[in-house]
Design a protein around this motif. Structure first.
Motif, PDB file in Angstrom:
ATOM      1  N   GLU A 192       0.883  -1.403   0.085  1.00 24.52           N
ATOM      2  CA  GLU A 192       0.011  -0.107   0.100  1.00 24.52           C
ATOM      3  C   GLU A 192       0.806   1.078   0.100  1.00 24.52           C
ATOM      4  O   GLU A 192       0.604   2.369  -0.914  1.00 24.52           O
ATOM      5  N   ILE A 193       1.859   1.193   0.888  1.00 24.16           N
ATOM      6  CA  ILE A 193       2.751   2.433   0.729  1.00 24.16           C
ATOM      7  C   ILE A 193       3.517   2.611  -0.622  1.00 24.16           C
ATOM      8  O   ILE A 193       3.379   3.788  -1.081  1.00 24.16           O
ATOM      9  N   THR A 194       3.943   1.612  -1.149  1.00 23.75           N
ATOM     10  CA  THR A 194       4.422   1.755  -2.534  1.00 23.75           C
ATOM     11  C   THR A 194       3.408   2.351  -3.412  1.00 23.75           C
ATOM     12  O   THR A 194       3.719   3.104  -4.336  1.00 23.75           O
ATOM     13  N   ALA A 195       2.089   1.759  -3.339  1.00 29.42           N
ATOM     14  CA  ALA A 195       0.927   2.384  -4.460  1.00 29.42           C
ATOM     15  C   ALA A 195       0.837   3.731  -4.293  1.00 29.42           C
ATOM     16  O   ALA A 195       0.952   4.634  -5.086  1.00 29.42           O
ATOM     17  N   VAL A 196       0.851   4.213  -2.963  1.00 26.23           N
ATOM     18  CA  VAL A 196       0.446   5.616  -2.701  1.00 26.23           C
ATOM     19  C   VAL A 196       1.643   6.561  -3.183  1.00 26.23           C
ATOM     20  O   VAL A 196       1.547   7.766  -3.635  1.00 26.23           O
TER      21      VAL A 196
ATOM     22  N   ARG B  95      -9.404   1.723  -2.767  1.00 23.72           N
ATOM     23  CA  ARG B  95     -10.122   0.371  -3.346  1.00 23.72           C
ATOM     24  C   ARG B  95     -10.845  -0.285  -2.249  1.00 23.72           C
ATOM     25  O   ARG B  95     -10.877   0.104  -1.095  1.00 23.72           O
ATOM     26  N   ALA B  96     -11.755  -0.994  -2.715  1.00 24.92           N
ATOM     27  CA  ALA B  96     -12.755  -1.839  -1.834  1.00 24.92           C
ATOM     28  C   ALA B  96     -12.224  -2.866  -0.847  1.00 24.92           C
ATOM     29  O   ALA B  96     -10.887  -3.074  -0.969  1.00 24.92           O
ATOM     30  N   ALA B  97     -12.659  -2.584   0.349  1.00 27.40           N
ATOM     31  CA  ALA B  97     -12.187  -3.625   1.287  1.00 27.40           C
ATOM     32  C   ALA B  97     -13.198  -4.392   1.927  1.00 27.40           C
ATOM     33  O   ALA B  97     -14.238  -3.867   2.240  1.00 27.40           O
ATOM     34  N   PRO B  98     -12.988  -5.789   1.854  1.00 21.96           N
ATOM     35  CA  PRO B  98     -11.816  -6.408   1.892  1.00 21.96           C
ATOM     36  C   PRO B  98     -11.245  -6.479   0.238  1.00 21.96           C
ATOM     37  O   PRO B  98     -12.214  -6.484  -0.522  1.00 21.96           O
ATOM     38  N   GLN B  99      -9.957  -6.262   0.178  1.00 19.15           N
ATOM     39  CA  GLN B  99      -9.819  -6.141  -1.389  1.00 19.15           C
ATOM     40  C   GLN B  99      -9.857  -7.382  -2.035  1.00 19.15           C
ATOM     41  O   GLN B  99      -9.929  -8.555  -1.528  1.00 19.15           O
ATOM     42  N   GLU B 100     -10.048  -7.386  -3.465  1.00 21.88           N
ATOM     43  CA  GLU B 100     -10.198  -8.492  -4.211  1.00 21.88           C
ATOM     44  C   GLU B 100      -8.947  -8.958  -4.940  1.00 21.88           C
ATOM     45  O   GLU B 100      -8.214  -7.683  -4.945  1.00 21.88           O
ATOM     46  N   GLU B 101      -8.490  -9.942  -5.210  1.00 21.77           N
ATOM     47  CA  GLU B 101      -6.997 -10.323  -5.712  1.00 21.77           C
ATOM     48  C   GLU B 101      -6.725  -9.190  -7.012  1.00 21.77           C
ATOM     49  O   GLU B 101      -5.854  -8.715  -7.100  1.00 21.77           O
ATOM     50  N   SER B 102      -7.734  -9.046  -7.930  1.00 22.74           N
ATOM     51  CA  SER B 102      -7.630  -8.389  -9.142  1.00 22.74           C
ATOM     52  C   SER B 102      -7.961  -6.884  -9.207  1.00 22.74           C
ATOM     53  O   SER B 102      -7.657  -6.204  -9.925  1.00 22.74           O
ATOM     54  N   GLU B 103      -8.407  -6.439  -8.050  1.00 24.50           N
ATOM     55  CA  GLU B 103      -8.658  -4.999  -8.022  1.00 24.50           C
ATOM     56  C   GLU B 103      -7.279  -3.884  -7.906  1.00 24.50           C
ATOM     57  O   GLU B 103      -6.578  -4.258  -7.054  1.00 24.50           O
ATOM     58  N   LEU B 104      -7.478  -3.165  -8.719  1.00 25.75           N
ATOM     59  CA  LEU B 104      -6.451  -2.092  -8.679  1.00 25.75           C
ATOM     60  C   LEU B 104      -6.646  -0.873  -7.804  1.00 25.75           C
ATOM     61  O   LEU B 104      -7.928  -0.714  -7.450  1.00 25.75           O
ATOM     62  N   TRP B 105      -5.798  -0.051  -7.477  1.00 25.89           N
ATOM     63  CA  TRP B 105      -6.007   1.165  -6.891  1.00 25.89           C
ATOM     64  C   TRP B 105      -6.624   2.158  -7.650  1.00 25.89           C
ATOM     65  O   TRP B 105      -6.317   2.117  -8.722  1.00 25.89           O
ATOM     66  N   HIS B 106      -7.595   3.130  -7.139  1.00 23.56           N
ATOM     67  CA  HIS B 106      -8.220   4.042  -7.920  1.00 23.56           C
ATOM     68  C   HIS B 106      -8.000   5.173  -7.486  1.00 23.56           C
ATOM     69  O   HIS B 106      -7.695   5.580  -6.035  1.00 23.56           O
ATOM     70  N   PRO B 107      -7.939   6.531  -8.253  1.00 23.03           N
ATOM     71  CA  PRO B 107      -7.855   7.768  -7.756  1.00 23.03           C
ATOM     72  C   PRO B 107      -9.031   8.122  -7.014  1.00 23.03           C
ATOM     73  O   PRO B 107      -9.933   7.585  -7.168  1.00 23.03           O
ATOM     74  N   ILE B 108      -8.670   9.153  -5.929  1.00 20.33           N
ATOM     75  CA  ILE B 108      -9.903   9.334  -5.223  1.00 20.33           C
ATOM     76  C   ILE B 108     -11.078   9.977  -5.817  1.00 20.33           C
ATOM     77  O   ILE B 108     -12.095  10.100  -5.677  1.00 20.33           O
ATOM     78  N   ARG B 109     -10.697  10.497  -7.289  1.00 21.75           N
ATOM     79  CA  ARG B 109     -11.967  11.370  -7.756  1.00 21.75           C
ATOM     80  C   ARG B 109     -12.798  10.319  -8.142  1.00 21.75           C
ATOM     81  O   ARG B 109     -13.923  10.564  -8.369  1.00 21.75           O
ATOM     82  N   ALA B 110     -12.273   8.852  -8.509  1.00 19.13           N
ATOM     83  CA  ALA B 110     -13.286   7.807  -8.940  1.00 19.13           C
ATOM     84  C   ALA B 110     -14.174   7.470  -7.897  1.00 19.13           C
ATOM     85  O   ALA B 110     -15.406   7.228  -8.038  1.00 19.13           O
ATOM     86  N   LEU B 111     -13.967   7.856  -6.504  1.00 23.79           N
ATOM     87  CA  LEU B 111     -15.114   7.445  -5.283  1.00 23.79           C
ATOM     88  C   LEU B 111     -15.723   8.609  -5.045  1.00 23.79           C
ATOM     89  O   LEU B 111     -17.033   8.420  -4.953  1.00 23.79           O
ATOM     90  N   LEU B 112     -15.220   9.833  -5.191  1.00 23.73           N
ATOM     91  CA  LEU B 112     -16.048  10.970  -4.858  1.00 23.73           C
ATOM     92  C   LEU B 112     -16.876  11.575  -6.127  1.00 23.73           C
ATOM     93  O   LEU B 112     -17.533  12.614  -5.852  1.00 23.73           O
ATOM     94  N   GLY B 113     -16.393  11.150  -7.237  1.00 25.92           N
ATOM     95  CA  GLY B 113     -17.241  11.637  -8.407  1.00 25.92           C
ATOM     96  C   GLY B 113     -16.042  12.867  -8.942  1.00 25.92           C
ATOM     97  O   GLY B 113     -15.040  13.159  -8.489  1.00 25.92           O
ATOM     98  N   GLU B 114     -16.363  13.194 -10.156  1.00 23.41           N
ATOM     99  CA  GLU B 114     -15.357  13.995 -11.092  1.00 23.41           C
ATOM    100  C   GLU B 114     -15.402  15.693 -10.446  1.00 23.41           C
ATOM    101  O   GLU B 114     -14.403  16.248 -10.963  1.00 23.41           O
TER     102      GLU B 114
END
Length: 101
Positions: free
Chosen positions: A66-70, A80-99
Motif C-alpha cells: 500500500e505504501i508503494t502504491a500511494v 479500493r474496496a475493502a476487503p480487497q479482491e485479488e484483481s482490484e487495482l487502486w483508484h484515484p480518489i476522484r473515482a470514489l467521490l465523483g469528478e
C-alpha cells in the motif's frame, strides 16, 4: 471493519491508511493518503468532504504494498474496496467521490 493506521517514512512524511464506509454505505473502502504528517493527511480528506474522519490508534497500518502504491501516485491519495479482491487495482480518489473533486 472501520479502522486505520499510519507508517512514518524515512524522510519524515507519513502514509495514513483508513478503512471507511463507502459513499453508498453498503461496503467499505480502504483509503491511502501520503502527507507531511498525520494531521495534514486527515485535513486532505476533510477538504474533500469527508468531515468525520479520525485516526484513533494504529491497528491497521498500511502494508508495504500500500505504501508503494500511494508513493507512486501523483496525487498521493488512493482507494479500493475493502476487503480487497485479488484483481482490484487502486483508484484515484476522484473515482470514489465523483469528478467534481
Amino acid at each position: 471493519m472501520p479502522g486505520g493506521g499510519f507508517s512514518r517514512l524515512p524522510n519524515g512524511s507519513v502514509v495514513v491508511a483508513l478503512t471507511l464506509p463507502s459513499p453508498d454505505r453498503m461496503t467499505h473502502v480502504r483509503i491511502l493518503v501520503h502527507a507531511v504528517n498525520r494531521a495534514r493527511a486527515l485535513t486532505r480528506l476533510r477538504n474533500l468532504g469527508m468531515r468525520a474522519v479520525y485516526l484513533r490508534g494504529n491497528a491497521q497500518p498500511p502494508s508495504p504494498d500500500e505504501i508503494t502504491a500511494v508513493l507512486h501516485h501523483p496525487d498521493g491519495l488512493l482507494w479500493r474496496a475493502a476487503p480487497q479482491e485479488e484483481s482490484e487495482l487502486w483508484h484515484p480518489i476522484r473515482a470514489l467521490l465523483g469528478e467534481g473533486v
